[in-house]
Enzyme design. Sequence first.
Site, PDB file in Angstrom:
ATOM      1  N   LYS A  65      24.837  40.188  31.839  1.00 34.73           N
ATOM      2  CA  LYS A  65      26.097  40.961  31.988  1.00 34.73           C
ATOM      3  C   LYS A  65      27.006  40.797  33.148  1.00 34.73           C
ATOM      4  CE  LYS A  65      24.424  45.267  29.780  1.00 34.73           C
ATOM      5  NZ  LYS A  65      23.022  45.001  29.353  1.00 34.73           N
ATOM      6  N   GLU A 106      30.914  52.772  32.150  1.00 32.39           N
ATOM      7  CA  GLU A 106      29.875  53.682  31.695  1.00 32.39           C
ATOM      8  C   GLU A 106      28.701  52.869  31.836  1.00 32.39           C
ATOM      9  OE1 GLU A 106      31.671  51.605  29.805  1.00 32.39           O
ATOM     10  OE2 GLU A 106      29.914  50.555  28.921  1.00 32.39           O
ATOM     11  N   SER A 139      18.323  36.911  27.588  1.00 26.82           N
ATOM     12  CA  SER A 139      19.393  37.488  28.079  1.00 26.82           C
ATOM     13  C   SER A 139      18.997  38.307  29.522  1.00 26.82           C
ATOM     14  CB  SER A 139      19.867  38.609  27.245  1.00 26.82           C
ATOM     15  OG  SER A 139      18.762  39.514  26.700  1.00 26.82           O
TER      16      SER A 139
HETATM   17  C1  LIG Z   1      22.411  45.185  28.278  1.00 26.02           C
HETATM   18  C2  LIG Z   1      21.611  44.054  27.778  1.00 26.02           C
HETATM   19  C3  LIG Z   1      21.532  43.479  26.603  1.00 26.02           C
HETATM   20  C4  LIG Z   1      22.066  44.162  25.197  1.00 26.02           C
HETATM   21  O1  LIG Z   1      23.748  44.113  25.359  1.00 26.02           O
HETATM   22  P1  LIG Z   1      24.436  42.997  24.645  1.00 26.02           P
HETATM   23  O2  LIG Z   1      25.869  43.482  24.953  1.00 26.02           O
HETATM   24  O3  LIG Z   1      24.056  43.068  23.127  1.00 26.02           O
HETATM   25  O4  LIG Z   1      24.162  41.597  24.962  1.00 26.02           O
HETATM   26  C5  LIG Z   1      20.798  42.534  26.279  1.00 26.02           C
HETATM   27  N1  LIG Z   1      19.722  42.263  27.193  1.00 26.02           N
HETATM   28  C6  LIG Z   1      19.873  42.548  28.354  1.00 26.02           C
HETATM   29  C7  LIG Z   1      18.854  41.835  29.331  1.00 26.02           C
HETATM   30  C8  LIG Z   1      20.727  43.597  28.834  1.00 26.02           C
HETATM   31  O5  LIG Z   1      20.642  43.826  30.215  1.00 26.02           O
END
Ligand SMILES: *Cc1c(COP(=O)(O)O)cnc(C)c1O
Length: 609
Positions: free
Chosen positions: A305, A327, A593
């Site tokens: 993010k 948000e 992610s």
């Molecule tokens: C917020 C988040 C997501 C989901 O958000 P996307 O916009 O779909 O990438 C996925 N993995 C993690 C670790 C997150 O913090």
Amino acid sequence: MKLKVCGMKYADNIEAIASLQPDYLGFIFYDKSARFIDTEIPNLSKAIKKVGVFVNASEDTVIKTVLKNNLQAVQLHGAESVAYCETLKTQLPDIEIIKVFSIKDEFNFNVLTPFESVCDYFLFDTKGKLPGGNGYTFNWNILEQYASTKPYFLSGGIGSAETENLIHFFESEASKYCFAIDVNSKFEIQPGLKDVKQVKQFKEQLFSKHAKKQHTMSYNVNENGYYGEFGGAYIPEMLYPNVEELRQNYLKIMAEPSFKEEFDQLLKDYVGRPSPLYFAKRLSEKYNTKIYLKREDLNHTGAHKINNTIGQILMAKRLGKKRIIAETGAGQHGVATATVCALMGLECIVYMGEIDIARQAPNVARMKMLGATVVPALSGSRTLKDATNEAIRDWINNPVDTHYIIGSVVGPHPYPDMVARFQSVVSQEIEWQLQEKEGRTKPDHVIACVGGGSNAAGAFYQYLDETDVNLIAVEAAGLGVDSGESAATSALGKEGIIHGSKTLLMQTDDGQITEPYSISAGLDYPGVGPMHAHLFASGRGEFISITDDEAMKAGMELCKLEGIIPAIESSHALAVFKTRTFKPEDVVVLSLSGRGDKDLQNYIDYFKI
Ligand SMILES: *Cc1c(COP(=O)(O)O)cnc(C)c1O
């Protein structure tokens, strides 16, 4: 990539070239040209668009000529103004308008901006004595500075000798919005008479190799902010000035060398990029395929993010904003936003549902430590959707000094595209990292979880139009797709509008948004971004739903096999290896992610650790 053959004059020759099925045929209605068409155009296949080329003709002449000759497009080669184009657009709403700009050694791309809304394509040719037909190419590298997303025709002295150069150009970033190649004098026996054999050979050489390129842009956003039928900006009028200011400036700002430099520097020194592309040996052995993990979990603040919030805070500064709003659901995006606000010394207000504030105490504390004000959303179900509504309300009330940092590839255009571009650093790195490790830039599969879809958009971005790369999007099935407790948007969603964009959305028959559910807060969203809705609807993406149980087990497996504790969101992507097989020689890249620290309590409760 499309082909336009321009300057057609003789009936037999027109029919012979038409049999090669170019996409456009151009007819010059300018009587000073050697290629002036003074005969009737024969009947042609509907698949070929007839383009009338004009130089400073009156609007009336253009309209009459279009109607008389049943043209599908007009190409304007003179000093036609924005107002002129606008008149044609109103009078001939179904006609494509192509505005020509001539380039010599330099070009100020800012002159295009006012024409964006009144024409469908730009055409770039070489500046010479006469409008068109000068037989020289210009330096295509100039197009690296092209800051628009409007598709364009490349023209100006292109002949068979340019085939190799064109192939190189197509592989470069500068060709990203190149929609068509326009040829004319270099394929002629005499003015207006085309060498059919030579055009045929050129078309075969260039377009068979690059047949795939015909899809260019079709999976990316178009100039109106749509991915196929999804996207756009469905916003209340009072929000229009803010969104429009951003839309008009985001590409320009992102193209500024000083912006790129600052963004890259922060990604490197503050975020810790490039994130490693790690070959997961034991995981690969277990599933008998080659698995690489893209380690976004190693970024500062623990997820992908931050790539987006760094980009947007720099954007906000360039736009002269003093105050940042955001948000947040579980608090991950709120923390990433509070982080960059502290970094830049900007005021930060994060809206968060009252229920979520109670559930996510550690992230609330983090945001406060970073200097942000956390404002509870007290309406509705007091969760993410309500926090978003509060943020939008704030933005309407503070249009001048405030920037709204949206946390995923959702919201009105240009947000999905802007966020995808900031996150595209992920697949840019994958390309060169894979080249080092496997000797090629393209994997066979890319896997990523999808909440709104930003980590997936980043991991897919460079491969959107590379159809030999399979894109696998993983959604949260919660307690099961049919349980009524899930967030499997593509499986369950129908077209609808949420937070300013037309997309796939979980809703009741009468259009009420359904409350989503997933064990992972980051995937707990009732929609997906428009890019992913289009990847689903077009069949370009493969969509897989994973339940809470499957994800938790896959997360624990990664701990034991590789010594990495993943975020539960990422665990959904990892669970794909249990439900789908890959070939032993396949190269699979998975977007890891985020890290699992934030999910420790969930893991503890689930496994009774
Ligand atoms: C917020 C988040 C997501 C989901 O958000 P996307 O916009 O779909 O990438 C996925 N993995 C993690 C670790 C997150 O913090």
